[in-house]
Design a protein around this motif. Structure first.
Motif, PDB file in Angstrom:
ATOM      1  N   ASN A 107       0.820  -1.211   0.000  1.00 35.39           N
ATOM      2  CA  ASN A 107       0.000   0.000   0.000  1.00 35.39           C
ATOM      3  C   ASN A 107       0.855   1.262   0.000  1.00 35.39           C
ATOM      4  O   ASN A 107       0.373   2.345  -0.348  1.00 35.39           O
ATOM      5  CB  ASN A 107      -0.927   0.003   1.220  1.00 35.39           C
ATOM      6  CG  ASN A 107      -2.124  -0.909   1.013  1.00 35.39           C
ATOM      7  OD1 ASN A 107      -2.973  -0.647   0.171  1.00 35.39           O
ATOM      8  ND2 ASN A 107      -2.156  -1.997   1.776  1.00 35.39           N
ATOM      9  N   LEU A 108       2.116   1.110   0.402  1.00 38.05           N
ATOM     10  CA  LEU A 108       3.024   2.251   0.433  1.00 38.05           C
ATOM     11  C   LEU A 108       3.177   2.894  -0.942  1.00 38.05           C
ATOM     12  O   LEU A 108       3.459   4.077  -1.054  1.00 38.05           O
ATOM     13  CB  LEU A 108       4.395   1.770   0.942  1.00 38.05           C
ATOM     14  CG  LEU A 108       5.526   2.793   1.042  1.00 38.05           C
ATOM     15  CD1 LEU A 108       5.191   3.868   2.067  1.00 38.05           C
ATOM     16  CD2 LEU A 108       6.826   2.102   1.409  1.00 38.05           C
ATOM     17  N   PHE A 109       2.955   2.104  -2.011  1.00 37.61           N
ATOM     18  CA  PHE A 109       3.194   2.587  -3.369  1.00 37.61           C
ATOM     19  C   PHE A 109       1.909   2.995  -4.093  1.00 37.61           C
ATOM     20  O   PHE A 109       1.953   3.357  -5.267  1.00 37.61           O
ATOM     21  CB  PHE A 109       3.916   1.496  -4.177  1.00 37.61           C
ATOM     22  CG  PHE A 109       5.102   0.907  -3.475  1.00 37.61           C
ATOM     23  CD1 PHE A 109       6.263   1.637  -3.331  1.00 37.61           C
ATOM     24  CD2 PHE A 109       5.048  -0.370  -2.938  1.00 37.61           C
ATOM     25  CE1 PHE A 109       7.363   1.105  -2.671  1.00 37.61           C
ATOM     26  CE2 PHE A 109       6.127  -0.913  -2.278  1.00 37.61           C
ATOM     27  CZ  PHE A 109       7.292  -0.170  -2.134  1.00 37.61           C
ATOM     28  N   SER A 110       0.786   2.940  -3.381  1.00 38.20           N
ATOM     29  CA  SER A 110      -0.503   3.202  -4.028  1.00 38.20           C
ATOM     30  C   SER A 110      -0.609   4.617  -4.586  1.00 38.20           C
ATOM     31  O   SER A 110      -1.329   4.856  -5.557  1.00 38.20           O
ATOM     32  CB  SER A 110      -1.644   2.948  -3.049  1.00 38.20           C
ATOM     33  OG  SER A 110      -1.724   1.583  -2.728  1.00 38.20           O
ATOM     34  N   SER A 111       0.102   5.569  -3.995  1.00 32.79           N
ATOM     35  CA  SER A 111       0.000   6.956  -4.450  1.00 32.79           C
ATOM     36  C   SER A 111       0.858   7.232  -5.680  1.00 32.79           C
ATOM     37  O   SER A 111       0.797   8.328  -6.246  1.00 32.79           O
ATOM     38  CB  SER A 111       0.418   7.906  -3.319  1.00 32.79           C
ATOM     39  OG  SER A 111       1.757   7.674  -2.954  1.00 32.79           O
ATOM     40  N   LEU A 112       1.673   6.255  -6.090  1.00 27.57           N
ATOM     41  CA  LEU A 112       2.555   6.447  -7.249  1.00 27.57           C
ATOM     42  C   LEU A 112       1.779   6.095  -8.516  1.00 27.57           C
ATOM     43  O   LEU A 112       1.894   5.012  -9.076  1.00 27.57           O
ATOM     44  CB  LEU A 112       3.809   5.579  -7.109  1.00 27.57           C
ATOM     45  CG  LEU A 112       4.607   5.771  -5.809  1.00 27.57           C
ATOM     46  CD1 LEU A 112       5.815   4.844  -5.789  1.00 27.57           C
ATOM     47  CD2 LEU A 112       5.035   7.212  -5.629  1.00 27.57           C
ATOM     48  N   LYS A 113       0.993   7.046  -8.990  1.00 27.24           N
ATOM     49  CA  LYS A 113       0.028   6.812 -10.054  1.00 27.24           C
ATOM     50  C   LYS A 113       0.687   6.467 -11.386  1.00 27.24           C
ATOM     51  O   LYS A 113       0.065   5.875 -12.258  1.00 27.24           O
ATOM     52  CB  LYS A 113      -0.868   8.040 -10.225  1.00 27.24           C
ATOM     53  CG  LYS A 113      -1.661   8.407  -8.972  1.00 27.24           C
ATOM     54  CD  LYS A 113      -2.561   7.270  -8.525  1.00 27.24           C
ATOM     55  CE  LYS A 113      -3.383   7.670  -7.300  1.00 27.24           C
ATOM     56  NZ  LYS A 113      -4.218   6.534  -6.808  1.00 27.24           N
ATOM     57  N   TYR A 114       1.951   6.879 -11.575  1.00 30.30           N
ATOM     58  CA  TYR A 114       2.617   6.632 -12.854  1.00 30.30           C
ATOM     59  C   TYR A 114       3.566   5.443 -12.797  1.00 30.30           C
ATOM     60  O   TYR A 114       4.254   5.150 -13.783  1.00 30.30           O
ATOM     61  CB  TYR A 114       3.395   7.877 -13.284  1.00 30.30           C
ATOM     62  CG  TYR A 114       2.524   9.084 -13.483  1.00 30.30           C
ATOM     63  CD1 TYR A 114       1.709   9.207 -14.599  1.00 30.30           C
ATOM     64  CD2 TYR A 114       2.493  10.106 -12.537  1.00 30.30           C
ATOM     65  CE1 TYR A 114       0.898  10.317 -14.781  1.00 30.30           C
ATOM     66  CE2 TYR A 114       1.690  11.213 -12.705  1.00 30.30           C
ATOM     67  CZ  TYR A 114       0.896  11.319 -13.823  1.00 30.30           C
ATOM     68  OH  TYR A 114       0.096  12.415 -13.995  1.00 30.30           O
ATOM     69  N   LEU A 115       3.611   4.741 -11.658  1.00 31.84           N
ATOM     70  CA  LEU A 115       4.548   3.637 -11.490  1.00 31.84           C
ATOM     71  C   LEU A 115       4.192   2.493 -12.442  1.00 31.84           C
ATOM     72  O   LEU A 115       3.069   1.990 -12.442  1.00 31.84           O
ATOM     73  CB  LEU A 115       4.527   3.138 -10.049  1.00 31.84           C
ATOM     74  CG  LEU A 115       5.672   2.205  -9.631  1.00 31.84           C
ATOM     75  CD1 LEU A 115       7.007   2.935  -9.693  1.00 31.84           C
ATOM     76  CD2 LEU A 115       5.438   1.654  -8.232  1.00 31.84           C
ATOM     77  N   MET A 116       5.188   2.083 -13.265  1.00 32.49           N
ATOM     78  CA  MET A 116       4.981   0.992 -14.216  1.00 32.49           C
ATOM     79  C   MET A 116       5.823  -0.242 -13.876  1.00 32.49           C
ATOM     80  O   MET A 116       5.434  -1.357 -14.181  1.00 32.49           O
ATOM     81  CB  MET A 116       5.320   1.459 -15.631  1.00 32.49           C
ATOM     82  CG  MET A 116       4.413   2.552 -16.158  1.00 32.49           C
ATOM     83  SD  MET A 116       4.789   2.979 -17.880  1.00 32.49           S
ATOM     84  CE  MET A 116       6.446   3.663 -17.704  1.00 32.49           C
ATOM     85  N   THR A 117       7.006  -0.032 -13.262  1.00 33.20           N
ATOM     86  CA  THR A 117       7.906  -1.134 -12.923  1.00 33.20           C
ATOM     87  C   THR A 117       8.178  -1.111 -11.426  1.00 33.20           C
ATOM     88  O   THR A 117       8.646  -0.102 -10.896  1.00 33.20           O
ATOM     89  CB  THR A 117       9.239  -1.027 -13.685  1.00 33.20           C
ATOM     90  OG1 THR A 117       8.982  -1.111 -15.087  1.00 33.20           O
ATOM     91  CG2 THR A 117      10.185  -2.142 -13.282  1.00 33.20           C
ATOM     92  N   LEU A 118       7.917  -2.234 -10.754  1.00 34.56           N
ATOM     93  CA  LEU A 118       8.169  -2.355  -9.319  1.00 34.56           C
ATOM     94  C   LEU A 118       8.876  -3.677  -9.059  1.00 34.56           C
ATOM     95  O   LEU A 118       8.330  -4.752  -9.309  1.00 34.56           O
ATOM     96  CB  LEU A 118       6.855  -2.303  -8.535  1.00 34.56           C
ATOM     97  CG  LEU A 118       6.958  -2.469  -7.010  1.00 34.56           C
ATOM     98  CD1 LEU A 118       7.808  -1.363  -6.400  1.00 34.56           C
ATOM     99  CD2 LEU A 118       5.574  -2.495  -6.374  1.00 34.56           C
ATOM    100  N   ILE A 119      10.124  -3.598  -8.581  1.00 25.78           N
ATOM    101  CA  ILE A 119      10.919  -4.791  -8.289  1.00 25.78           C
ATOM    102  C   ILE A 119      11.232  -4.805  -6.793  1.00 25.78           C
ATOM    103  O   ILE A 119      11.958  -3.945  -6.295  1.00 25.78           O
ATOM    104  CB  ILE A 119      12.234  -4.810  -9.094  1.00 25.78           C
ATOM    105  CG1 ILE A 119      11.974  -4.545 -10.579  1.00 25.78           C
ATOM    106  CG2 ILE A 119      12.960  -6.133  -8.890  1.00 25.78           C
ATOM    107  CD1 ILE A 119      11.155  -5.597 -11.269  1.00 25.78           C
ATOM    108  N   LEU A 120      10.675  -5.790  -6.088  1.00 27.87           N
ATOM    109  CA  LEU A 120      10.887  -5.925  -4.648  1.00 27.87           C
ATOM    110  C   LEU A 120      11.501  -7.280  -4.301  1.00 27.87           C
ATOM    111  O   LEU A 120      11.466  -7.691  -3.133  1.00 27.87           O
ATOM    112  CB  LEU A 120       9.550  -5.757  -3.913  1.00 27.87           C
ATOM    113  CG  LEU A 120       8.826  -4.420  -4.111  1.00 27.87           C
ATOM    114  CD1 LEU A 120       7.453  -4.448  -3.440  1.00 27.87           C
ATOM    115  CD2 LEU A 120       9.658  -3.276  -3.550  1.00 27.87           C
ATOM    116  N   SER A 121      12.102  -7.955  -5.255  1.00 23.71           N
ATOM    117  CA  SER A 121      12.648  -9.300  -5.045  1.00 23.71           C
ATOM    118  C   SER A 121      13.664  -9.309  -3.915  1.00 23.71           C
ATOM    119  O   SER A 121      14.404  -8.348  -3.711  1.00 23.71           O
ATOM    120  CB  SER A 121      13.305  -9.798  -6.328  1.00 23.71           C
ATOM    121  OG  SER A 121      12.362  -9.873  -7.372  1.00 23.71           O
ATOM    122  N   GLY A 122      13.673 -10.420  -3.165  1.00 25.79           N
ATOM    123  CA  GLY A 122      14.638 -10.579  -2.090  1.00 25.79           C
ATOM    124  C   GLY A 122      14.274  -9.875  -0.814  1.00 25.79           C
ATOM    125  O   GLY A 122      15.093  -9.784   0.103  1.00 25.79           O
TER     126      GLY A 122
END
Length: 811
Positions: free
Chosen positions: A286-301
């Motif tokens: 939910n921390l990233f919900s406000s990033l309306k233009y976010l297309m790539t999210l890498i949280l591996s590891g």
């Protein structure tokens, strides 16, 4: 009068020649910038710079199109030499630094042989763009870039530069800075945060350290791209609260322990990579919900909050790429239902159990899906659940899938499902997948026959791996309709019949493995017609007959073969002395990384590796990727007899030789001492006699040797690599003595290592060397005679004059 006319005529000719010559120079130099572009001194400086390097691989156009000059002053203002053909030392007093009016200088992808970065660059104070990436520069910077006050673009990436962060004070116009992939260490210089025009900053893959990322990054409020990955930053991920223009943020592989909520203020962020951060608590998506233009999210590891993965988490993102590999996820992330734009998803290396939900395959834009290394057991829905999916690359490796394999998507190009428990027949629907390039169904429990339609009609297929199943029947005809197959591995099945002659149509074939089946056939000499064949594995079948070509059919001549494994068949006969003469294993060249993956499948998100079983160094092992710059030969477990050919010594790249469990007689070839790369040698269980060649003690890479159970005698060579072997490597030879055996050679009747043997060894080496010399001499002689014939039949006027002048001088 005639004399005067001739003089005038000659004068006109000279004048015309000079005009034509001058015009050609002006035309050559007028690149991009008009007729009177470059001053002669500028061209001379460039030519002198060119002459400083070994540039024999460059063609003339490399330099002709590399520069432009100011129309008014004739000064060179642009220079681009990124062709990779400059080789040598870049000198501190290089002629390059005489081009003081340069505004744009691109020199990249060259080999400056570990030169330091010359301080002369700091004298080019009119530079606006300076790119020096991938040139092999090493060491610390001996100068500051502060003199280059006009600089807007600086790229030093992918070199071997060391020392502290470069001093970049006074570069107020700098908007692009790339120092990635070097060895800069220490902390960030405060001058960095005075570069208020920066929109691109890449400091990744260095040794920069800090207890936290400095808050001063907020001063760089025009940043659109920021990468600090693969450094030594620690502490909390900073807020970056003022970086409203940021579109890409890469912080992976540092030591951050927490993530602050103000990262959500980066409202223009489009790419965010926080992988492998060692964050001390689960990340809430939910921390990233406000990033309306976010297309790539890498949280591996990292660890992900389970609540944020549920379908009612309320997360609304327009993600295209999502990476959650190795995040300790236990249940399928149902919030994917809300991601209609998702194209690439990676949830590999987790602990997800059960079946993949049917709704997942209905996501309208799915393209690349990696589900490998989980505990999936099956698919919800019918056998047609995948058919209408838009997926092109699907990786199901290393799971617990059971039952029949569903019919694959129509758009599929890469399908890998190795190491599962699929059963039943291979679906015939695969034959209709016209885009399919890679098919790997190895290490499963498939039964039935290999679908004939798969190889008769599948022209796009390059890799077929059906290894370690329970398939029956014969290999179908293949490579019709211009098929592009490079790899065929059907090893460890129950196939019968013969190798199909249609393999001759597989002109791209590099890897053929049919080991551990029930194929009954003669040795396939006809496969030597395949121009690209590098690896041939026939082991553990029912092949029989000789492995030497019949009289009148030439030599063995598998010229490009690197690995030949034919062990444990019923091959018979002897090997002629010239058996290995025409192999090219003495001239293999390593690739840049020394490795070739036999699948040779390159994809932006996937790389296909390959498995191979090798009997190597006394062990039977599976090798995941195949190094094909070396050679291995395994003829063990057959009924071969006669002497081992001395021509084996020509195979300079041979690292493993296994001739055990045959009926070879005679001496161990002295020429084996020339095979300097040899690491594994197994001659056990034969009828070899004589002594062990003393030259073997010079094989510094030899890690395994076994000559057990032969009729050898004399002293064992006392090189370190040999005396360190176990006793079992020499047992069963009553006449052997010396370490590692307990029997001493002193006082025994065993013959000592005799000098004539060494002399014979040297003679043999000379014979092998003279073969190469004779071949070279013959080729050179023919070439020389051909050139002489051309000169004799055509004597141009200039050559005649030179010869006449030489004759006059000698009189």
């Amino acid at each position: 009068m005639m004399k005067t006319s001739c003089i005038h005529f000659h004068f006109l000719l000279v004048l015309l020649f000079c005009c034509a010559f001058s015009s050609s120079i002006l035309m050559t130099n007028a690149v991009y910038a008009g007729v009177y572009a470059c001053r002669p001194d500028q061209i001379l400086a460039l030519e002198l710079f060119q002459s400083e390097f070994d540039s024999h691989t460059c063609n003339g156009s490399t330099y002709d199109d590399s520069y432009s000059c100011d129309n008014t002053t004739g000064s060179m203002v642009e220079l681009e030499l990124s062709s990779g053909c400059l080789k040598g030392i870049l000198k501190p007093n290089s002629s390059l630094f005489e081009l003081r009016h340069l505004r744009s200088l691109h020199i990249s992808n060259n080999n400056f042989k570990s030169s330091s970065l010359p301080s002369g660059f700091s004298n080019l104070n009119r530079l606006e763009v300076l790119t020096l990436s991938s040139n092999g520069f090493v060491g610390q910077l001996s100068f500051s870039f502060s003199n280059l006050s006009q600089l807007s673009h600086l790229d030093l990436s992918s070199n071997e530069l060391t020392g502290s962060f470069p001093l970049i004070k006074n570069l107020s116009r700098l908007s692009y800075l790339d120092l990635s992939s070097n060895h800069f260490s220490g902390t960030l210089n405060p001058s960095l945060f005075e570069l208020h025009r920066l929109f691109y900053l890449d400091l990744s893959k260095n040794n920069l350290v800090s207890s936290s990322v400095p808050y001063e990054f907020d001063n760089l409020n025009r940043l659109e791209f920021l990468s600090l990955s693969n450094n030594g930053f620690q502490g909390q991920i900073p807020s970056f609260s003022n970086l409203s223009q940021l579109s890409s943020l890469y912080l992976q592989d540092n030591e951050f322990t927490g993530i602050e909520e103000p990262i959500s203020k980066l409202i223009n962020l489009r790419e965010l990579d926080l992988s492998f951060q060692n964050i001390s608590y689960p990340i809430d998506l939910n921390l990233f919900s406000s990033l309306k233009y976010l297309m790539t999210l890498i949280l591996s590891g990292n660890s992900i909050s389970p609540a944020s993965l549920s379908s009612d988490s309320g997360i609304s993102l327009d993600l295209i790429i999502l990476g959650l590999s190795g995040c300790d996820i236990r249940q399928f992330p149902n919030f994917f239902k809300n991601l209609d734009g998702l194209q690439q998803v990676d949830i590999s290396n987790n602990k997800i159990k059960g079946k993949i939900p049917e709704w997942f395959w209905n996501l309208p834009n799915l393209d690349i899906v990696n589900l490998a290394n989980n505990s999936f057991t099956g698919f919800e829905g019918s056998a047609e659940v995948l058919v209408n999916s838009t997926v092109t690359l699907l990786d199901l490796d290393l799971n617990n899938f059971e039952g029949p394999l569903p019919n694959p998507p129509h758009s599929l190009s890469h399908f890998s499902a190795w190491n599962n428990a699929f059963t039943g027949s291979i679906p015939l629907a695969i034959c209709n997948r016209s885009f399919l390039t890679i098919l790997d169904l190895s290490y499963n429990n498939f039964t039935g026959s290999i679908p004939r339609c798969l190889l008769n009609f599948q022209s796009s297929l390059t890799v077929l791996n059906l290894r370690k199943n329970s398939l029956e029947g014969s290999l179908p005809d293949m490579c019709n309709n211009g098929a592009l197959l490079q790899t065929i591995d059907v090893g460890y099945n129950q196939l019968t019949g013969k190798l199909p002659k249609s393999l001759l149509s597989c002109s791209s074939l590099r890897f053929l493995n049919v080991e551990n089946n029930k194929i009954k056939d003669a040795f396939p000499f006809w496969l030597k017609a395949l121009p690209n064949l590098q690896i041939l594995i026939l082991s553990s079948n029912k092949f029989d007959g000789p492995i030497s070509p019949p009289p009148g059919q030439g030599s063995f001549a598998f010229r490009g073969l690197h690995v030949l494994e034919i062990s444990y068949n019923n091959f018979t006969g002897s090997l002629p002395s010239n058996y290995f003469d025409n192999w090219q294993t003495s001239s293999f060249k390593k690739d840049q990384d020394g490795r070739i993956y036999m699948g040779d499948y390159n994809h932006t998100s996937y790389h296909y590796g390959y498995n191979l079983d090798l009997r190597y160094k006394g062990l039977h092992m599976e090798q995941e990727s195949v190094l094909t710059f070396y050679a291995t030969i395994d003829f063990s477990g057959n009924k071969l007899e006669g002497q081992i050919p001395e021509s084996i010594g020509l195979l300079k790249a041979l690292i493993a030789l296994n001739l055990s469990n045959n009926a070879f007689t005679g001496h161990i070839p002295l020429s084996l001492a020339n095979v300097t790369e040899l690491e594994s040698l197994d001659l056990s269980n034969n009828q070899l006699s004589g002594t062990i060649p003393k030259g073997l003690e010079r094989l510094s890479f030899l890690a395994y040797i076994s000559v057990a159970h032969n009729q050898l005698k004399g002293e064992i060579p006392q090189g370190t690599q040999i005396t360190g072997q176990p006793k079992s490597s020499f047992e069963g030879n009553e006449g052997l003595c010396g370490l590692p055996l307990e029997q001493s050679c002193f006082g025994s009747n065993a013959p000592p290592m005799q000098q004539p043997e060494e002399e014979k060894e040297e003679d043999e080496e000379e014979v092998l060397n003279w073969k190469a010399v004779a071949i070279g001499y013959g080729t050179g002689l023919l070439l020389g005679l051909s050139i002489a014939q051309v000169i004799a039949s055509y004597k141009p006027e200039w050559l005649t004059k030179i010869m006449c002048q030489r004759n006059r001088r000698t009189r």
